[in-house]
Design an enzyme around this catalytic site. Structure first.
Site, short mmCIF file in Angstrom:
data_model
loop_
_atom_site.label_atom_id
_atom_site.label_comp_id
_atom_site.label_asym_id
_atom_site.label_seq_id
_atom_site.Cartn_x
_atom_site.Cartn_y
_atom_site.Cartn_z
N SER A 185 0.85 -1.19 0.00
CA SER A 185 0.00 0.00 0.00
C SER A 185 0.89 1.26 0.00
CB SER A 185 -0.95 -0.04 1.20
OG SER A 185 -2.00 0.88 1.02
N ASP A 191 -8.54 -6.74 -4.50
CA ASP A 191 -8.16 -5.40 -4.05
C ASP A 191 -8.83 -4.37 -4.97
OD1 ASP A 191 -6.97 -2.99 -3.35
OD2 ASP A 191 -4.91 -3.75 -3.44
N HIS A 241 -7.71 -5.33 -0.28
CA HIS A 241 -6.45 -4.61 -0.13
C HIS A 241 -5.63 -5.16 1.05
CE1 HIS A 241 -3.80 -1.23 -0.78
NE2 HIS A 241 -3.91 -0.85 0.47
#
Lengths: 367, 367
Positions: A150, A311, A344
């Site tokens: 991320s 995601d 995610h």
């Protein structure tokens, strides 16, 4: 095996940093932790970069009675992916955050008061420039790898493109070359939730604006999960203590978001949340360059990418855009699309899915 | 061709309605509009059901100088899909809403004050039972079709399952047999945004709680669009009047959500928003039945379903679940998966994608 009891360290750079915005942030303090031992050749260092609301406490416990270990303990320690018998692992809290590194809640030495909204807007590139001071301080010329998911993946990309001589490889998980309008929109409504809270007071609060920050976190939380994982976890279950025809009756998923949102208020500063949300939205790997081709032509190290099928915050097609450019310009690149229902968050929850590939990369680059 | 100038009508049922919750809501007023002429056999009536924040003003203009026609004008009028030279088209505002039909902003005759949160929790099934009064009042035994998208599609499903003798067909667009945890979560954070607004006052406001309601609408808006349509419309453009390093600087997508959110405050009551959000989340076509098989075995009319590829609020797999059950039990069912980038809103924006199939259905059922 766990790394055991660890200690937080800190480094202050009095002269500070010239930011992308042109402003100077000085001094800068970076809080960090290290695990394992730096070898004599100083060639076994790995930097792990954290996501939005992460911190430097990657692994181990700070005290014997800590209820939980660091946020990515599962991959750090003797015999684990980042084997501390072989590697020297570093994790530092990014600037802009609220876990000890300089951020909006820090005292501005020129005023003796918290920066709050006088804190400059920072970028992921700024975070990485600050990390470079730490690597210099530790006497490390070249990192074996920089690994993160991320916002951590964005930092790995900045190391690869802005400091190409200083890494032997990078591992980029669940990242994006630039968040799409939908991802920005979700952060926008999260910001808005804080702005709407009258106790936020344009950042001049004494106590975290709890309702606004909890809601902002709730919104963020939805983006970290997936339709599939939410169905698996909550489906349409209704809170057992509420009636379905109660106006304030809640679905389980609703209670969960609320519960987690309010817990978050105890651990994260609202202004830091806003500054880091902005850094995420502004992130563009090609910031200041003509194109992704141009910026990726600076890369010298092999890059390894992981994307996760469910995601929807930074969907696989965004990682694939980078992979395609790197392949086109002939830079060594490896891409793994991991089937996962966890959205995610998969990068944090399913480390076993990427462990063998990262291990192989580390062997290859000389671990 | 447009239907021209139209007039709002209204029907009050003094005895009211016994709701799914067991509570009685009385009296009930329904505001509605009709277009075209009911034939002598009373066999050419079509009911169009609206979505969350829609109303009875489906087509035409209420006055010559109206800037815009009704919300789905494109499909109603001479020569259009719902050809008013042939069909008698009806649209009524659902109970719980704020466009004239009885809702939380209506005056409770027993207190002389607005219901606000003393309004009962209502379901989509309740909305349809109220519509049945209107169809009775108009002297119609059997509707040629009930057609609607999103919450309108849920109403069409209720007509098909709860009032199977009274429809010759139903057209269900962008709907779901039951919203998933992710869809509930998005509504949950929208509700939370209103609850957080101190001017909401547990529903006892004099003026709509604007910051909370605007944010709630902003959150909703994200679910109506798609990653692809947001990228096409906004990409990562930054507001021209803001600097990228301004703390309050906005991306275009952010300005758009804010602009639309605050506009919404002028046209929709916050409590109605909350009650209808709850009706959406509670919706389950099999409510009160053992299974979808059981409830769909009540259906007597052919059903036509449309889902849109980029709809992530009520994704195609949810419509397909219903289609599969109907096929399994042998009820006539038709399913069209429409490729579209417009997300959930596609049903409103791309009527040409379903016009031929709906036209064919109407011919078949005797239009």
């Amino acid at each position: 095996m766990s790394v055991g009891i660890v200690q937080e360290q800190s480094l202050t750079i009095e002269t500070g940093l010239r930011l992308e915005s042109g402003r100077i942030l000085a001094p800068i303090t970076l809080v960090y932790e290290t695990y394992g031992t730096l070898n004599a050749a100083r060639s076994n260092a790995i930097l792990v970069t954290h996501a939005w609301t992460g911190n430097a406490h990657l692994a181990g416990k700070l005290a014997e009675d800590d209820p939980k270990p660091g946020w990515w303990d599962a991959i750090v320690g003797p015999g684990r992916l980042l084997d501390t018998d072989r590697y020297f692992v570093i994790c530092s809290n990014v600037i802009g955050s609220c876990y000890g590194s300089t951020g909006p809640a820090s005292i501005n030495p020129r005023t003796g008061k918290r920066y709050n909204l006088s804190f400059p807007v920072i970028t992921v590139r700024d975070m990485v420039r600050a990390q470079e001071f730490l690597i210099d301080h530790l006497g490390i010329d070249r990192l074996l790898t920089v690994l993160g998911g991320s916002m951590g993946g964005m930092q790995a990309l900045e190391w690869a493109t802005q400091l190409p001589e200083r890494i032997a490889s990078a591992v980029v998980l669940a990242a994006t070359p630039r968040p799409s309008a939908q991802a920005i929109a979700m952060n926008a409504v999260a910001r808005w939730a804080i702005f709407n809270d009258p106790t936020w007071k344009k950042g001049e609060y004494r106590k975290n604006p709890k309702d606004g920050l909890a809601l902002a976190r709730g919104i963020g939380h939805i983006t970290f999960l997936s339709d599939e994982s939410m169905t698996a976890k909550f489906d349409r279950r209704f809170s057992a203590k509420d009636g379905q025809f109660d106006f304030f009756g809640q679905f389980e998923v609703e209670r969960y978001l609320s519960y987690n949102g309010y817990n978050f208020v105890d651990r994260f500063d609202a202004n830091s949340f806003l500054y880091l949300a902005k850094a995420l939205d502004l992130y563009d790997v090609a910031w200041g360059y003509e194109s992704m081709e141009e910026v990726f032509s600076l890369v010298k190290a092999p890059l390894q990418f992981f994307a996760f099928t469910s995601d929807w915050l930074y969907p696989p097609y965004q990682t694939e855009e980078m992979v395609n450019v790197l392949q086109k310009i002939g830079n060594p690149v490896e891409y793994h699309l991991i089937p996962s229902a966890y959205g995610h968050d998969a990068f944090l929850l399913e480390h076993e899915t990427f462990t063998p590939m990262v291990k192989a990369l580390l062997e290859r680059v000389g671990g």
